[in-house]
Design a protein around this motif. Structure first.
Motif, PDB file in Angstrom:
ATOM      1  N   LYS A 118       0.842  -1.195   0.000  1.00  0.00           N
ATOM      2  CA  LYS A 118       0.000   0.000   0.000  1.00  0.00           C
ATOM      3  C   LYS A 118       0.872   1.238   0.000  1.00  0.00           C
ATOM      4  O   LYS A 118       1.685   1.422   0.907  1.00  0.00           O
ATOM      5  CB  LYS A 118      -0.926  -0.005   1.222  1.00  0.00           C
ATOM      6  CG  LYS A 118      -1.961  -1.131   1.093  1.00  0.00           C
ATOM      7  CD  LYS A 118      -3.060  -1.052   2.111  1.00  0.00           C
ATOM      8  CE  LYS A 118      -4.104  -2.128   1.802  1.00  0.00           C
ATOM      9  NZ  LYS A 118      -4.972  -2.429   2.912  1.00  0.00           N
ATOM     10  N   GLU A 119       0.713   2.049  -1.039  1.00  0.00           N
ATOM     11  CA  GLU A 119       1.421   3.342  -1.149  1.00  0.00           C
ATOM     12  C   GLU A 119       2.931   3.180  -0.930  1.00  0.00           C
ATOM     13  O   GLU A 119       3.555   3.956  -0.212  1.00  0.00           O
ATOM     14  CB  GLU A 119       0.856   4.355  -0.124  1.00  0.00           C
ATOM     15  CG  GLU A 119      -0.614   4.683  -0.319  1.00  0.00           C
ATOM     16  CD  GLU A 119      -0.886   5.571  -1.534  1.00  0.00           C
ATOM     17  OE1 GLU A 119       0.081   6.126  -2.100  1.00  0.00           O
ATOM     18  OE2 GLU A 119      -2.056   5.694  -1.918  1.00  0.00           O
ATOM     19  N   VAL A 120       3.509   2.157  -1.561  1.00  0.00           N
ATOM     20  CA  VAL A 120       4.930   1.857  -1.339  1.00  0.00           C
ATOM     21  C   VAL A 120       5.806   2.651  -2.315  1.00  0.00           C
ATOM     22  O   VAL A 120       5.642   2.565  -3.526  1.00  0.00           O
ATOM     23  CB  VAL A 120       5.184   0.336  -1.492  1.00  0.00           C
ATOM     24  CG1 VAL A 120       6.683   0.030  -1.531  1.00  0.00           C
ATOM     25  CG2 VAL A 120       4.531  -0.422  -0.337  1.00  0.00           C
ATOM     26  N   PRO A 131      11.059   0.151   2.130  1.00  0.00           N
ATOM     27  CA  PRO A 131      10.482   1.278   1.391  1.00  0.00           C
ATOM     28  C   PRO A 131      10.691   2.598   2.130  1.00  0.00           C
ATOM     29  O   PRO A 131      10.811   2.614   3.359  1.00  0.00           O
ATOM     30  CB  PRO A 131       8.995   0.931   1.304  1.00  0.00           C
ATOM     31  CG  PRO A 131       8.733  -0.048   2.399  1.00  0.00           C
ATOM     32  CD  PRO A 131      10.028  -0.760   2.662  1.00  0.00           C
ATOM     33  N   ASP A 132      10.749   3.704   1.385  1.00  0.00           N
ATOM     34  CA  ASP A 132      10.858   5.035   2.002  1.00  0.00           C
ATOM     35  C   ASP A 132       9.542   5.402   2.672  1.00  0.00           C
ATOM     36  O   ASP A 132       9.514   6.096   3.683  1.00  0.00           O
ATOM     37  CB  ASP A 132      11.197   6.091   0.934  1.00  0.00           C
ATOM     38  CG  ASP A 132      12.513   5.764   0.241  1.00  0.00           C
ATOM     39  OD1 ASP A 132      13.412   5.257   0.926  1.00  0.00           O
ATOM     40  OD2 ASP A 132      12.633   5.993  -0.976  1.00  0.00           O
ATOM     41  N   SER A 133       8.449   4.926   2.085  1.00  0.00           N
ATOM     42  CA  SER A 133       7.138   5.165   2.684  1.00  0.00           C
ATOM     43  C   SER A 133       6.192   4.066   2.227  1.00  0.00           C
ATOM     44  O   SER A 133       6.490   3.319   1.298  1.00  0.00           O
ATOM     45  CB  SER A 133       6.601   6.545   2.281  1.00  0.00           C
ATOM     46  OG  SER A 133       6.524   6.642   0.879  1.00  0.00           O
ATOM     47  N   GLY A 134       5.045   3.993   2.917  1.00  0.00           N
ATOM     48  CA  GLY A 134       4.082   2.945   2.586  1.00  0.00           C
ATOM     49  C   GLY A 134       4.331   1.677   3.404  1.00  0.00           C
ATOM     50  O   GLY A 134       5.285   1.603   4.180  1.00  0.00           O
ATOM     51  N   THR A 135       3.469   0.693   3.222  1.00  0.00           N
ATOM     52  CA  THR A 135       3.543  -0.542   4.014  1.00  0.00           C
ATOM     53  C   THR A 135       3.443  -1.766   3.119  1.00  0.00           C
ATOM     54  O   THR A 135       2.642  -1.800   2.182  1.00  0.00           O
ATOM     55  CB  THR A 135       2.397  -0.588   5.053  1.00  0.00           C
ATOM     56  OG1 THR A 135       2.396   0.643   5.780  1.00  0.00           O
ATOM     57  CG2 THR A 135       2.581  -1.736   6.037  1.00  0.00           C
ATOM     58  N   PHE A 158       9.957   3.690  -3.207  1.00  0.00           N
ATOM     59  CA  PHE A 158      11.374   3.447  -2.949  1.00  0.00           C
ATOM     60  C   PHE A 158      12.184   4.319  -3.900  1.00  0.00           C
ATOM     61  O   PHE A 158      12.117   4.154  -5.118  1.00  0.00           O
ATOM     62  CB  PHE A 158      11.746   1.979  -3.142  1.00  0.00           C
ATOM     63  CG  PHE A 158      13.202   1.699  -2.846  1.00  0.00           C
ATOM     64  CD1 PHE A 158      13.650   1.594  -1.540  1.00  0.00           C
ATOM     65  CD2 PHE A 158      14.122   1.601  -3.882  1.00  0.00           C
ATOM     66  CE1 PHE A 158      14.995   1.380  -1.261  1.00  0.00           C
ATOM     67  CE2 PHE A 158      15.470   1.385  -3.610  1.00  0.00           C
ATOM     68  CZ  PHE A 158      15.906   1.275  -2.295  1.00  0.00           C
ATOM     69  N   ASN A 159      12.955   5.266  -3.304  1.00  0.00           N
ATOM     70  CA  ASN A 159      13.733   6.236  -4.103  1.00  0.00           C
ATOM     71  C   ASN A 159      12.851   6.784  -5.226  1.00  0.00           C
ATOM     72  O   ASN A 159      11.681   7.061  -5.027  1.00  0.00           O
ATOM     73  CB  ASN A 159      14.999   5.601  -4.675  1.00  0.00           C
ATOM     74  CG  ASN A 159      16.012   5.313  -3.580  1.00  0.00           C
ATOM     75  OD1 ASN A 159      15.831   5.725  -2.441  1.00  0.00           O
ATOM     76  ND2 ASN A 159      17.057   4.594  -3.908  1.00  0.00           N
ATOM     77  N   ASP A 160      13.432   6.941  -6.406  1.00  0.00           N
ATOM     78  CA  ASP A 160      12.610   7.329  -7.565  1.00  0.00           C
ATOM     79  C   ASP A 160      12.391   6.119  -8.448  1.00  0.00           C
ATOM     80  O   ASP A 160      12.037   6.247  -9.620  1.00  0.00           O
ATOM     81  CB  ASP A 160      13.318   8.436  -8.372  1.00  0.00           C
ATOM     82  CG  ASP A 160      13.406   9.725  -7.565  1.00  0.00           C
ATOM     83  OD1 ASP A 160      12.485   9.975  -6.762  1.00  0.00           O
ATOM     84  OD2 ASP A 160      14.395  10.465  -7.723  1.00  0.00           O
ATOM     85  N   ILE A 161      12.622   4.922  -7.855  1.00  0.00           N
ATOM     86  CA  ILE A 161      12.609   3.710  -8.691  1.00  0.00           C
ATOM     87  C   ILE A 161      11.217   3.090  -8.741  1.00  0.00           C
ATOM     88  O   ILE A 161      10.797   2.586  -9.774  1.00  0.00           O
ATOM     89  CB  ILE A 161      13.624   2.678  -8.126  1.00  0.00           C
ATOM     90  CG1 ILE A 161      15.032   3.277  -8.131  1.00  0.00           C
ATOM     91  CG2 ILE A 161      13.599   1.391  -8.940  1.00  0.00           C
ATOM     92  CD1 ILE A 161      16.058   2.424  -7.405  1.00  0.00           C
ATOM     93  N   LEU A 162      10.500   3.136  -7.621  1.00  0.00           N
ATOM     94  CA  LEU A 162       9.255   2.367  -7.532  1.00  0.00           C
ATOM     95  C   LEU A 162       8.195   3.155  -6.779  1.00  0.00           C
ATOM     96  O   LEU A 162       8.475   3.743  -5.739  1.00  0.00           O
ATOM     97  CB  LEU A 162       9.548   1.057  -6.769  1.00  0.00           C
ATOM     98  CG  LEU A 162       8.720  -0.187  -7.061  1.00  0.00           C
ATOM     99  CD1 LEU A 162       8.837  -0.605  -8.523  1.00  0.00           C
ATOM    100  CD2 LEU A 162       9.167  -1.339  -6.175  1.00  0.00           C
ATOM    101  N   TYR A 163       6.994   3.168  -7.330  1.00  0.00           N
ATOM    102  CA  TYR A 163       5.838   3.687  -6.599  1.00  0.00           C
ATOM    103  C   TYR A 163       4.658   2.760  -6.876  1.00  0.00           C
ATOM    104  O   TYR A 163       4.160   2.686  -8.002  1.00  0.00           O
ATOM    105  CB  TYR A 163       5.498   5.122  -6.990  1.00  0.00           C
ATOM    106  CG  TYR A 163       4.175   5.567  -6.382  1.00  0.00           C
ATOM    107  CD1 TYR A 163       3.956   5.416  -5.003  1.00  0.00           C
ATOM    108  CD2 TYR A 163       3.153   6.094  -7.159  1.00  0.00           C
ATOM    109  CE1 TYR A 163       2.741   5.777  -4.428  1.00  0.00           C
ATOM    110  CE2 TYR A 163       1.935   6.462  -6.588  1.00  0.00           C
ATOM    111  CZ  TYR A 163       1.743   6.308  -5.223  1.00  0.00           C
ATOM    112  OH  TYR A 163       0.544   6.653  -4.651  1.00  0.00           O
TER     113      TYR A 163
END
Length: 224
Positions: A14-16, A58-62, A18-23
């Protein structure tokens, strides 16, 4: 009609970011199915696998494994159940036997007999003796050895990054079929990354396509 158990997610994201690589806004990967993650080189496929194995966070999300957030699960505990094979297989010093057993030793599982080890080499089509040095194997042979190591661990979830990239076409088909059969027999969830759409269509029940770090399509792929 499939039982509801077959439709449970093994991973939910959910809302994961990582850097600018993955959303990834939202994604559920189904338990006990074979899922292919496809996309061009650099699209974020391997990053996604590493996140699922808690090699990176991840930088954010779960990210949830079954219903538990990954950050609440001890990494070693997770990797007893969720085993990742990187694209370039890790080969350790020593002979083939030691390389086959090392995953089981790390996860403190019971060690099998030499007969079982030889049987597993046969399954992946590696015609070698257990006391041969592992570092002398070719790229394709190392990939088979790493696959045999994963199979011996009998994980609940397999994360395979381009599992047949070092194999020729005939061997690729043979090895992939064996992985799928083995996984199905053990009721495992198999998640594999590939750039090959034909391979995804041949072996996966669900195909997730990633482009520039975002999911562009999820399709069910019905065999039979």
């Amino acid at each position: 009609m499939e039982s509801p158990d077959n439709e449970k997610p093994v991973f939910t994201l959910k809302e994961v970011k990582f850097n600018d690589i993955l959303y990834i806004k939202e994604l559920a990967i189904t338990e006990k199915k074979t899922t292919a993650i496809v996309g061009k080189s650099g699209s974020g496929k391997t990053t996604l696998l590493k996140l699922l194995n808690k090699l990176i966070s991840p930088d954010s999300g779960t990210i949830y494994y079954r219903d538990t957030p990954l950050e609440a699960i001890d990494s070693i505990t997770l990797r007893r159940e969720v085993v990742m094979m990187p694209q370039t297989p890790v080969i350790f010093e020593g002979d083939i036997r030691e390389n086959l057993l090392i995953g089981l030793k790390f996860s403190e599982k019971e060690l099998p007999s030499d007969d079982r080890l030889m049987n597993m080499l046969q399954v992946v089509g590696l015609d070698k003796k257990l006391d041969e040095p592992a570092h002398q194997l070719s790229g394709g042979e190392k990939q088979r050895l790493a696959l045999a190591r994963v199979m011996l661990m009998e994980p609940s979830v397999w994360l395979l990054d381009e599992p047949s990239s070092a194999l020729d076409k005939d061997t690729e088909d043979e090895v992939m079929q064996k992985i799928m059969d083995f996984g199905k027999r053990n009721g495992s969830t198999i998640i594999f990354v590939t750039h090959s759409i034909p391979m995804a269509e041949k072996y996966a029940e669900e195909i997730i396509e990633i482009e520039n770090g975002e999911i562009v399509s999820i399709k069910q792929n019905h065999h039979e």
